[in-house]
Design a protein around this motif. Structure first.
Motif, PDB file in Angstrom:
ATOM      1  N   ASP A  53      41.494  30.932  43.790  1.00  0.00           N
ATOM      2  CA  ASP A  53      41.734  30.648  42.376  1.00  0.00           C
ATOM      3  C   ASP A  53      40.678  31.260  41.460  1.00  0.00           C
ATOM      4  OD1 ASP A  53      43.912  29.180  43.170  1.00  0.00           O
ATOM      5  OD2 ASP A  53      42.806  27.277  43.241  1.00  0.00           O
ATOM      6  N   ASP A  54      39.619  31.861  42.026  1.00  0.00           N
ATOM      7  CA  ASP A  54      38.566  32.439  41.203  1.00  0.00           C
ATOM      8  C   ASP A  54      39.086  33.631  40.408  1.00  0.00           C
ATOM      9  OD1 ASP A  54      36.620  30.660  41.871  1.00  0.00           O
ATOM     10  OD2 ASP A  54      35.712  31.900  43.433  1.00  0.00           O
ATOM     11  N   LEU A  55      38.627  33.715  39.167  1.00  0.00           N
ATOM     12  CA  LEU A  55      38.922  34.886  38.363  1.00  0.00           C
ATOM     13  C   LEU A  55      38.107  36.076  38.857  1.00  0.00           C
ATOM     14  CD1 LEU A  55      38.920  33.238  34.812  1.00  0.00           C
ATOM     15  CD2 LEU A  55      40.881  33.699  36.291  1.00  0.00           C
ATOM     16  N   LEU A  56      38.509  37.259  38.476  1.00  0.00           N
ATOM     17  CA  LEU A  56      37.836  38.463  38.945  1.00  0.00           C
ATOM     18  C   LEU A  56      36.389  38.501  38.490  1.00  0.00           C
ATOM     19  CD1 LEU A  56      37.920  41.201  40.341  1.00  0.00           C
ATOM     20  CD2 LEU A  56      38.749  42.195  38.189  1.00  0.00           C
ATOM     21  N   VAL A  57      36.137  38.107  37.241  1.00  0.00           N
ATOM     22  CA  VAL A  57      34.774  38.145  36.736  1.00  0.00           C
ATOM     23  C   VAL A  57      33.900  37.123  37.460  1.00  0.00           C
ATOM     24  CG1 VAL A  57      35.325  36.536  34.870  1.00  0.00           C
ATOM     25  CG2 VAL A  57      33.367  38.065  34.643  1.00  0.00           C
ATOM     26  N   VAL A  58      34.450  35.969  37.810  1.00  0.00           N
ATOM     27  CA  VAL A  58      33.685  34.954  38.534  1.00  0.00           C
ATOM     28  C   VAL A  58      33.389  35.424  39.957  1.00  0.00           C
ATOM     29  CG1 VAL A  58      33.697  32.571  39.351  1.00  0.00           C
ATOM     30  CG2 VAL A  58      34.665  33.127  37.114  1.00  0.00           C
ATOM     31  N   ALA A  59      34.352  36.071  40.582  1.00  0.00           N
ATOM     32  CA  ALA A  59      34.120  36.614  41.928  1.00  0.00           C
ATOM     33  C   ALA A  59      33.031  37.679  41.911  1.00  0.00           C
ATOM     34  CB  ALA A  59      35.420  37.183  42.485  1.00  0.00           C
ATOM     35  N   CYS A  60      33.003  38.504  40.873  1.00  0.00           N
ATOM     36  CA  CYS A  60      31.952  39.519  40.756  1.00  0.00           C
ATOM     37  C   CYS A  60      30.582  38.874  40.546  1.00  0.00           C
ATOM     38  CB  CYS A  60      32.272  40.471  39.607  1.00  0.00           C
ATOM     39  SG  CYS A  60      33.747  41.488  39.871  1.00  0.00           S
ATOM     40  N   VAL A  61      30.542  37.797  39.776  1.00  0.00           N
ATOM     41  CA  VAL A  61      29.280  37.091  39.552  1.00  0.00           C
ATOM     42  C   VAL A  61      28.758  36.497  40.862  1.00  0.00           C
ATOM     43  CG1 VAL A  61      28.280  35.054  38.460  1.00  0.00           C
ATOM     44  CG2 VAL A  61      29.666  36.615  37.122  1.00  0.00           C
ATOM     45  N   LYS A  62      29.625  35.880  41.635  1.00  0.00           N
ATOM     46  CA  LYS A  62      29.208  35.289  42.906  1.00  0.00           C
ATOM     47  C   LYS A  62      28.684  36.346  43.872  1.00  0.00           C
ATOM     48  CE  LYS A  62      32.193  31.191  42.903  1.00  0.00           C
ATOM     49  NZ  LYS A  62      33.259  30.461  43.636  1.00  0.00           N
ATOM     50  N   GLN A  63      29.367  37.479  43.947  1.00  0.00           N
ATOM     51  CA  GLN A  63      28.927  38.535  44.856  1.00  0.00           C
ATOM     52  C   GLN A  63      27.585  39.107  44.419  1.00  0.00           C
ATOM     53  OE1 GLN A  63      30.369  39.352  47.780  1.00  0.00           O
ATOM     54  NE2 GLN A  63      28.523  40.608  48.070  1.00  0.00           N
ATOM     55  N   GLU A 121      35.467  27.405  32.595  1.00  0.00           N
ATOM     56  CA  GLU A 121      35.801  26.343  33.544  1.00  0.00           C
ATOM     57  C   GLU A 121      35.625  26.806  34.994  1.00  0.00           C
ATOM     58  OE1 GLU A 121      39.740  25.259  32.499  1.00  0.00           O
ATOM     59  OE2 GLU A 121      39.182  24.283  30.598  1.00  0.00           O
ATOM     60  N   HIS A 122      36.036  28.044  35.302  1.00  0.00           N
ATOM     61  CA  HIS A 122      35.885  28.551  36.666  1.00  0.00           C
ATOM     62  C   HIS A 122      34.425  28.857  37.005  1.00  0.00           C
ATOM     63  CE1 HIS A 122      40.252  29.051  36.427  1.00  0.00           C
ATOM     64  NE2 HIS A 122      40.244  29.201  37.741  1.00  0.00           N
ATOM     65  N   LEU A 123      33.625  29.152  36.005  1.00  0.00           N
ATOM     66  CA  LEU A 123      32.223  29.473  36.240  1.00  0.00           C
ATOM     67  C   LEU A 123      31.384  28.230  36.499  1.00  0.00           C
ATOM     68  CD1 LEU A 123      30.654  32.167  36.251  1.00  0.00           C
ATOM     69  CD2 LEU A 123      30.019  31.705  33.868  1.00  0.00           C
ATOM     70  N   LEU A 124      31.885  27.074  36.089  1.00  0.00           N
ATOM     71  CA  LEU A 124      31.094  25.845  36.189  1.00  0.00           C
ATOM     72  C   LEU A 124      30.802  25.458  37.634  1.00  0.00           C
ATOM     73  CD1 LEU A 124      32.400  23.432  33.402  1.00  0.00           C
ATOM     74  CD2 LEU A 124      30.165  24.514  33.621  1.00  0.00           C
ATOM     75  N   ASP A 125      31.751  25.643  38.523  1.00  0.00           N
ATOM     76  CA  ASP A 125      31.533  25.255  39.920  1.00  0.00           C
ATOM     77  C   ASP A 125      30.372  26.039  40.526  1.00  0.00           C
ATOM     78  OD1 ASP A 125      32.336  23.945  42.472  1.00  0.00           O
ATOM     79  OD2 ASP A 125      32.796  26.012  43.045  1.00  0.00           O
TER      80      ASP A 125
END
Length: 417
Positions: free
Chosen positions: A189-199, A145-149
């Motif tokens: 609100d981003d999870l750690l794994v989602v933040a790593c993906v964005k970076q 769900e967090h990765l969808l945005d």
């Protein structure tokens, strides 16, 4: 790889390549300017960002879950029934991702999250062993769900750059720059794994599009400057904006860019040298053709407020070409260049659907005609004219001739013998 011989008609060429190697070879061998497909660069950056062990296990489990419904008509029917049970207005089906299809991971996760409740209801009716092997954990559902945005923004950028009915090269720098800024903004609100993906995605986009050291003389920069929506060049600092302005002045003064200047200089006659009387007795009209008027035109164009994003830049230039007569040819030249090779890939895909083992006897001319009609049906009338209506039977009126004996009137009642 070496190009030995290639004959091309005398025209200005700009080649779109899937990767940087063919473009480098074309420039070294033939001096053809080229551009790497922007959509391929974005998808390669996305592949780099999603190459995480945690995400790999999530995607593998999602593929297994979607495949279970795809290969079972019974489970598909149960999923439809559960959707009606929860009051869904429209019955939807799960989407399986494909390695060769762009943004297919996003489409799979998006549909899976939409049908989360019906899917869990179907899995609840299964034995515990089978349910545990297919159902996602709470952490995996939250990650999806967090990765969808993030994936949704990448899909929108890729779709916008792959358009065929509007200018796309001017989007080549604003969209990746906005995408990088969106990834670096970060959400609490981003999870750690989602933040790593964005970076990781932001770093890959910066490297693949050279956002840290943009060439102010490149075609993408000039197209953005010539697009009235992006002429403010907000992704540049003041010094770079000044360099772009000087580049536009130099190109407008000669009417072409350096990559085509050498080819056009041999065909065009040299400018006529002005004599002393022309220099002394020049009128105001000749003064308007001086270098200062070109600088004033470029400065006036860049000083105007950018138009709305919904405005078509080609229509804008067709209306304002008289106001900026020296910049209008440059706009026609650079705004017609596509940013991606999506259009050609769609043609190849459709041609592959036409030519198969059951239609292997089609001639090349017939294949070309079918592909041409498919791609241009929206601008030409391909309707088959209706056959002409059959002529009405000719009815000849009876002509009474007094000389001919007429038949006696028959009695209305039968004759008794």
């Amino acid at each position: 790889m070496k190009i030995h011989s290639l004959t091309v008609a005398k025209m200005e060429l700009f080649v779109l390549c899937f990767c940087a190697t063919p473009g480098r070879i074309l420039w070294e061998e033939l001096k053809w300017p080229s551009l790497v497909c922007a959509a391929h660069r974005i998808q390669n950056a996305l592949r780099d960002a999603l190459d995480k062990k945690t995400l790999s296990s999530l995607f593998a489990k999602c593929r297994h879950l979607v495949g279970h419904f795809k290969h079972s008509a019974l489970k598909t029917g149960q999923l439809e029934d559960k959707q009606r049970l929860v009051g869904a207005k429209e019955v939807k089906h799960l989407v399986q991702d494909c390695a060769t299809r762009w943004n297919s991971v996003y489409l799979m996760l998006d549909r899976l999250v939409q049908l989360k409740v019906p899917v869990q209801l179907v899995l609840a009716d299964m034995p515990d062993k089978d349910r545990r092997s297919m159902d996602l954990s709470a952490d995996q559902w939250a990650t999806a769900e967090h990765l969808l945005d993030f994936l949704r923004s990448v899909d929108q950028v890729t779709t916008s750059l792959g358009g065929e009915q509007y200018s796309t090269l001017s989007w080549l720098l604003p969209l990746p720059t906005a995408l990088k800024s969106h990834c670096q903004t970060g959400d609490d609100d981003d999870l750690l794994v989602v933040a790593c993906v964005k970076q990781a995605f932001a770093d890959s986009i910066t490297r693949r599009f050279h956002l840290d050291g943009l060439d102010v003389h490149g075609e993408a920069v000039l197209a953005a400057a010539l697009d009235p929506r992006f002429r403010a060049l907000k992704f540049f600092d003041l010094e770079q904006q000044h360099e772009v302005q000087q580049t536009l002045i130099s190109y407008a003064s000669v009417g072409c860019s350096p990559c085509t200047e050498s080819s056009s200089s041999s065909s065009e006659p040299p400018a006529k040298r002005r004599c002393l009387l022309d220099q002394l007795l020049c009128d105001d009209g000749e003064d308007e053709d001086s270098e200062g008027s070109i600088e004033a035109e470029v400065a006036a164009y860049l000083a105007e407020k950018p138009v709305k994003r919904s405005v078509d830049p080609l229509l804008w230039w067709s209306t304002n070409a008289a106001r900026f007569p020296r910049l209008a040819p440059l706009a026609r030249k650079y705004l017609c260049i596509p940013a991606t090779s999506v259009a050609s890939e769609r043609v190849f895909s459709f041609a592959g659907q036409i030519v198969d083992k059951r239609r292997s006897k089609l001639s090349a001319e017939m294949i070309d005609a079918q592909v041409f009609l498919h791609k241009n049906a929206h601008i030409i009338d391909v309707r088959v004219p209706a056959p002409p209506k059959p002529a009405m039977p000719l009815v000849l009126a009876a002509v009474e001739d007094d000389d001919e004996p007429s038949l006696p009137d028959l009695p209305s009642q039968p004759i008794e013998l």
